[in-house]
Structure formats: structure tokens, C-alpha cells
Design a protein around this motif. Structure first.
Motif, PDB file in Angstrom:
ATOM      1  N   VAL A  71       0.860  -1.182   0.000  1.00  0.00           N
ATOM      2  CA  VAL A  71       0.000   0.000   0.000  1.00  0.00           C
ATOM      3  C   VAL A  71       0.894   1.229   0.000  1.00  0.00           C
ATOM      4  N   SER A  72       0.635   2.141  -0.917  1.00  0.00           N
ATOM      5  CA  SER A  72       1.357   3.411  -0.918  1.00  0.00           C
ATOM      6  C   SER A  72       0.349   4.543  -1.034  1.00  0.00           C
ATOM      7  N   VAL A  73       0.640   5.644  -0.360  1.00  0.00           N
ATOM      8  CA  VAL A  73      -0.215   6.825  -0.386  1.00  0.00           C
ATOM      9  C   VAL A  73       0.637   8.023  -0.798  1.00  0.00           C
ATOM     10  N   ASN A  74       0.207   8.693  -1.859  1.00  0.00           N
ATOM     11  CA  ASN A  74       0.945   9.840  -2.397  1.00  0.00           C
ATOM     12  C   ASN A  74       2.405   9.496  -2.682  1.00  0.00           C
ATOM     13  N   GLY A  75       2.601   8.269  -3.185  1.00  0.00           N
ATOM     14  CA  GLY A  75       3.927   7.826  -3.578  1.00  0.00           C
ATOM     15  C   GLY A  75       4.787   7.295  -2.452  1.00  0.00           C
ATOM     16  N   GLU A  76       4.282   7.322  -1.226  1.00  0.00           N
ATOM     17  CA  GLU A  76       5.048   6.857  -0.073  1.00  0.00           C
ATOM     18  C   GLU A  76       4.558   5.486   0.367  1.00  0.00           C
ATOM     19  N   LEU A  77       5.474   4.533   0.490  1.00  0.00           N
ATOM     20  CA  LEU A  77       5.120   3.185   0.919  1.00  0.00           C
ATOM     21  C   LEU A  77       4.600   3.214   2.346  1.00  0.00           C
TER      22      LEU A  77
END
Length: 206
Positions: free
Chosen positions: A18-24
């Protein structure tokens, strides 16, 4: 003058990550099945929503993607948020399970709990119930992620003031193959809402 819209937050769920706004955010063992992986995603969000465990896998995937995006966006209950989702397989994974119960002559008993998920737009219903969303919503089927269509549809909803923001995305589940890319379109943000930007983000090319 045409009003510009922006991609405020986005999420990927694929390959047990899962990544959010490119951050893992987190990664699970590559051999884990989706059932185990989705439970980890649920626990990571610190949710207390027992209905999650009754959902089919497509709805779980969409629900998790929406939670990560909406948590980052921090919407209010009275915000006018539309939902537009797409995928390739519709509700095929659940359709197979329902068909299997019909064909089983020895223990014939189609389960209402399975049948209710034999339409893909139930995924939107689950998200809407959780967040009390009552705005426009639609679910479309395409062979692949269609950035041009999603861009045009979301832009139209905002320009016609049918919604203040739009939760969009590609949420596909078939067997153990799954792919979720969800994002929020609104009038504020850092990334301009363009088809090229959507294509790059879908491919994880920030």
C-alpha cells in the motif's frame, strides 16, 4: 475561463503493498493471499468497522483504497463527494462463487450474502455507507485503466457543480489478481488534474 482541478491525494494497492501519495505505507509478504493482506490493511488503518469482514474481495479492495485516500483528504460528513470507479472484471470473482452455489445440486443454496455483491457498484455503496456520502456515483467497465474517460467524467461533475470533489479510480479484482489506484479530485492540490498526470501516477511514475 476553464477552472483547473487538482489531484489532492492518491493511493495504490497492488503486489501486497500500500502506498499513499507515492510513499510506501506497508508491505506484506509476497506469498500472502489477499484475504490475509486485506486484514493487515484494515488493522493498519485502526478501523472499527465489523462490516468490512462480510464484504467480498472487490469491495474490500475498494474500501481500503477509499479509506487511505479519504483519511489523507480529511473530508467532513456534509462534503459533496462524488464517486466514480472503473475496472476490467466487474464483479466476476463473486459472480463465479454465486454461480458455483447454483450449480451445486447436492447442496443447492445460493447465499444472499454472496448474491448482494454480484454487481460492482455495491463497492461504491459500501464506501458511501461508511462515510455517509450521498452525491453522484457511477461504476464503469473498461479493458484497462482509462485516464481519458475518468478525467472527462470527473471534470464534468465538478464544472457542473454536481460535486465539490470526486473520488475516482481503478479497482480490479479477479481471483488473486488485484489492482487498486484511487485518487481525489478537487479544486485544491499540488498536482494538476490532467490525463497525462493520471497515466503517470497509475504507472507509479511520480
Amino acid at each position: 475561463m476553464k477552472i483547473e482541478n487538482y489531484i489532492s491525494n492518491y493511493c495504490h494497492i497492488r503486489n501486497n503493498t500500500v502506498s499513499v501519495n507515492g510513499e510506501l505505507i506497508f508491505r506484506e509478504d509476497s506469498n500472502s493471499e489477499f484475504a490475509d493482506f486485506s486484514k493487515k490493511g484494515y488493522k493498519h488503518l485502526n478501523l472499527s468497522y465489523s462490516k468490512f469482514f462480510k464484504m467480498d474481495n472487490l469491495s474490500k479492495l475498494a474500501f481500503l483504497g477509499a479509506e487511505y485516500v479519504l483519511n489523507a483528504t480529511k473530508i467532513d460528513a456534509d462534503d459533496n463527494v462524488a464517486i466514480v470507479l472503473t475496472n476490467r472484471a466487474s464483479s466476476l470473482d463473486t459472480d463465479r462463487k454465486h454461480q458455483g452455489s447454483i450449480q451445486d445440486k447436492e447442496s443447492y443454496y445460493p447465499s444472499p450474502a454472496v448474491f448482494v455483491y454480484t454487481l460492482p457498484n455495491i463497492t461504491i455503496g459500501e464506501i458511501s455507507i461508511k462515510h455517509q456520502l450521498k452525491s453522484e456515483n457511477a461504476f464503469f467497465i473498461f479493458d484497462a485503466f482509462n485516464a481519458d474517460f475518468l478525467h472527462a467524467y470527473a471534470s464534468s461533475l465538478l464544472e457542473k457543480e454536481k460535486a465539490e470533489s470526486v473520488l475516482c479510480g481503478w479497482v480490479d479484482y479477479d481471483g488473486e489478481a488485484y489492482d487498486c489506484f484511487m485518487y481525489m479530485i478537487s479544486k485544491k492540490g499540488q498536482r494538476k488534474h490532467t490525463t497525462n498526470e493520471l497515466k503517470n501516477l497509475y504507472k507509479n511514475k511520480d
